[in-house]
Design a protein around this motif. Sequence first.
Motif, PDB file in Angstrom:
ATOM      1  N   HIS A 194      56.975  19.284 -19.195  1.00  0.00           N
ATOM      2  CA  HIS A 194      58.230  19.999 -18.927  1.00  0.00           C
ATOM      3  C   HIS A 194      59.293  19.638 -19.978  1.00  0.00           C
ATOM      4  N   HIS A 226      66.195  14.454 -20.538  1.00  0.00           N
ATOM      5  CA  HIS A 226      67.148  14.901 -19.512  1.00  0.00           C
ATOM      6  C   HIS A 226      66.779  14.451 -18.099  1.00  0.00           C
ATOM      7  N   ASP A 227      65.510  14.352 -17.791  1.00  0.00           N
ATOM      8  CA  ASP A 227      65.110  13.973 -16.424  1.00  0.00           C
ATOM      9  C   ASP A 227      64.678  12.514 -16.313  1.00  0.00           C
ATOM     10  N   ASP A 308      66.040  24.308 -18.948  1.00  0.00           N
ATOM     11  CA  ASP A 308      65.446  23.642 -17.790  1.00  0.00           C
ATOM     12  C   ASP A 308      64.999  24.695 -16.770  1.00  0.00           C
TER      13      ASP A 308
HETATM   14 FE   LIG Z   1      64.254  19.215 -15.884  1.00  0.00          FE
END
Ligand SMILES: [Fe+2]
Length: 390
Positions: A194, A226-227, A308
């Motif tokens: 992802h 980002h995650d 995203d």
């Molecule tokens: Fe994400």
Amino acid sequence: MNVDYSEFFRVFAQVSKAIHSGENTTEILEHIVKNIRALLGAKGCIFWIVDHGRRKIETMVSDGFPYRNLADVNYQELTRIFNPDGGPFIFIADARTDHRIPEIDTIGKKSVGSISGMPLDIVGNHSGILAVYFYAYRELSERDREIITALGEQGAIALHKALSYDEKMLQNLRQVVEVLALAIEAKDETTHGHSVRVARFATMIAHQLGLPESEVETIHHGGLLHDIGKIGMNDDLLERLGILSRREMDIVRQHPVIGAKIVSPLRFLDDVVPLIRHHHERFDGSGYPDGLKGDDIPLGARILTVCDAFETMLAGRTHFARMKLEDAVVNLQQGAGHQFDQAVVAALFAALMEHPEQFPERLNGSDLACLKRYQEKLAASRPRVAQLFI
Ligand SMILES: [Fe+2]
Ligand SMILES: [Fe+2]
């Protein structure tokens, strides 16, 4: 004024030795400005280091001026005064009356006569600006210029050495963090890949918007990281995203703040921290964690929000099937101005149309026609600013 050449050569040799033996760069620059000032009998001498990529003054070393006089000079003012397009040397005959010098007393305007300066290339986006300030009118002679150029170039060489080394080290450190982030993500079947795909789309948009290379790089790192705040979260929670209780949802919603906290001690990722923290803000202010609105959300974070959502829609999750490109495009177009920055969505559509080969599964003719259709719909919708103030 006659320059003492034996003194000049003594200083020049000292600085060369200091550079070769790898001495502290700030100390070398301090030595340079102090000696230029002494050799030319000037009121003051300053060496600024400017980062044109981030459009900011990184630091300055000066001799002969109290710091407070200089603290307020900003990037725009400085680069306007010492515009390198004006030739290798900039000469301001009388700072008190010259239109290039701001009215404010930030650079000691009231007590300065002539100013001479020269821009110096360092490395990448970095350049130096060396300025010499005199008490009264003073034009530089050919010899004065030789001294400034020789010592200024030495300063640039010292900085080039230090910054190239720093840049290499920073790159290594960033790679270590990226590998770590990807290794963590690889554990999770549902989100595997992802972040890499988000980073890829985000980079396409950043290029499409014509952002400087340093910002493109920051946004790429933002995509990969980002995650990262999901690291410590229970796998069961993440697998059930979309069908969580309110309490569980509150826990998952902590991940941008946790992620920013994880990364913030790493100075070399300073610019990435706000992108991680704000990647779930919405353009209309209804997102989290801070409810930022419109342009208050950093551009890099607005780009990540779009990527995203786009990646998640195309990849699918345990609770919803993967969408066709057209459905994802419709969702983005409908969310433009509300959840998403319209300009960013438009840039994504344009980037995909211009570079269909960069899309993971190659776009076919009907995909491109669909992108074109929704790009036109986007362009026909109201300007994004108007949506903000309704
Ligand atoms: Fe994400
Ligand atoms: Fe997220």
